[in-house]
Enzyme design. Structure first.
Site, PDB file in Angstrom:
ATOM      1  N   CYS A 166      -2.142  -2.786   7.681  1.00 31.60           N
ATOM      2  CA  CYS A 166      -1.959  -3.718   6.561  1.00 31.60           C
ATOM      3  C   CYS A 166      -0.651  -4.485   6.637  1.00 31.60           C
ATOM      4  O   CYS A 166      -0.608  -5.658   6.266  1.00 31.60           O
ATOM      5  CB  CYS A 166      -2.112  -2.972   5.245  1.00 31.60           C
ATOM      6  SG  CYS A 166      -3.826  -2.434   5.018  1.00 31.60           S
ATOM      7  N   ASP A 200       0.791  -1.247   0.000  1.00 33.08           N
ATOM      8  CA  ASP A 200       0.000   0.000   0.000  1.00 33.08           C
ATOM      9  C   ASP A 200       0.821   1.294   0.000  1.00 33.08           C
ATOM     10  O   ASP A 200       0.492   2.226   0.755  1.00 33.08           O
ATOM     11  CB  ASP A 200      -0.963   0.011   1.204  1.00 33.08           C
ATOM     12  CG  ASP A 200      -1.968  -1.132   1.181  1.00 33.08           C
ATOM     13  OD1 ASP A 200      -1.885  -1.984   0.278  1.00 33.08           O
ATOM     14  OD2 ASP A 200      -2.823  -1.175   2.083  1.00 33.08           O
ATOM     15  N   LYS A 252      -7.078  -4.969  -2.794  1.00 32.66           N
ATOM     16  CA  LYS A 252      -7.962  -5.522  -1.754  1.00 32.66           C
ATOM     17  C   LYS A 252      -9.015  -4.504  -1.365  1.00 32.66           C
ATOM     18  O   LYS A 252      -8.770  -3.294  -1.407  1.00 32.66           O
ATOM     19  CB  LYS A 252      -7.149  -5.960  -0.539  1.00 32.66           C
ATOM     20  CG  LYS A 252      -6.334  -4.855   0.055  1.00 32.66           C
ATOM     21  CD  LYS A 252      -5.242  -5.391   0.964  1.00 32.66           C
ATOM     22  CE  LYS A 252      -4.223  -4.319   1.259  1.00 32.66           C
ATOM     23  NZ  LYS A 252      -4.756  -3.090   1.851  1.00 32.66           N
TER      24      LYS A 252
END
Ligand code: VGL
Ligand code: ZN
Length: 196
Positions: free
Chosen positions: A149, A14, A101
């Site tokens: 994450c 990310d 996701k």
């Protein structure tokens, strides 16, 4: 600096504008400062032929993940917006898989699994299959954010029996509550993640 070989995969979590850019809607303090190290790791992984996988948080405009729709987070990483794009300084390796996701409005912190916000039912992303297909047994994990994450991806890796190394200088925490980042390092260590 981690070591790479053909059984190791680098997972870049990310590194998107909304997290990594100081002007991003969910900017992680110091997020930009990881970029030189992350890019160096990408270069070293490429040099050894190790697999590199990028993940992206990739939300629809409305999702129970967002505070405006009943969740906790400011609107961030909405699909096909600048905030969801990789930070412009991130080295994106050609042909490397990108795993998105949360695309269906699920709550997804781990790169491996997402959860239906209503039923709580978990489903898997393509990440596990991509790693298995390449015979990856050990992950080196960098990116954002340590306490969401990165942590959940590392914990899922361990549950799947994969080795996991998290590079301390290659991650930064949201720290919604002070100390969340440190608690995440502790939780990862307790699960057998090497924090280097
Ligand atoms: C993340 C909060 C909300 C992350 C994603 O990438 O760590 N954090 N959505
Ligand atoms: Zn999100």
């Amino acid at each position: 600096m981690a070591t790479y070989d053909l059984r190791t995969a680098l997972v870049v979590v990310d590194v998107q504008n909304d997290f990594a850019d100081p002007g991003g809607s969910l900017s992680v303090s110091g997020g930009e400062t990881i970029l030189p190290l992350v890019n160096a790791e990408i270069g070293r992984a490429l040099a050894t032929g190790a697999l590199i996988v990028y993940t992206q948080d990739w939300h629809p405009p409305s999702t129970p993940h967002f505070a405006k729709d009943g969740g906790v987070w400011p609107v961030h990483c909405v699909r096909d917006t600048r905030g969801a794009e990789f930070h412009p300084a991130l080295r994106v390796a050609e042909a490397a898989p990108v795993v998105r996701k949360g695309t269906g409005g699920e709550d997804g912190y781990s790169g491996f699994t997402v959860a239906d916000p209503v039923s709580g039912k978990h489903s898997t992303t393509e990440l596990g299959g991509i790693l298995a297909g390449r015979g990856a047994e050990r992950l080196v994990i960098v990116g954002l954010a340590t306490d969401y994450c990165v942590r959940d991806t590392a914990l899922d890796a361990r549950s799947l029996g994969l080795g996991a190394v998290v590079l301390r200088d290659g991650v930064r925490a949201v720290d919604l509550k002070p100390g969340d980042g440190d608690a995440a390092f502790e939780a990862m260590r307790a699960a057998g993640v090497a924090v280097e």
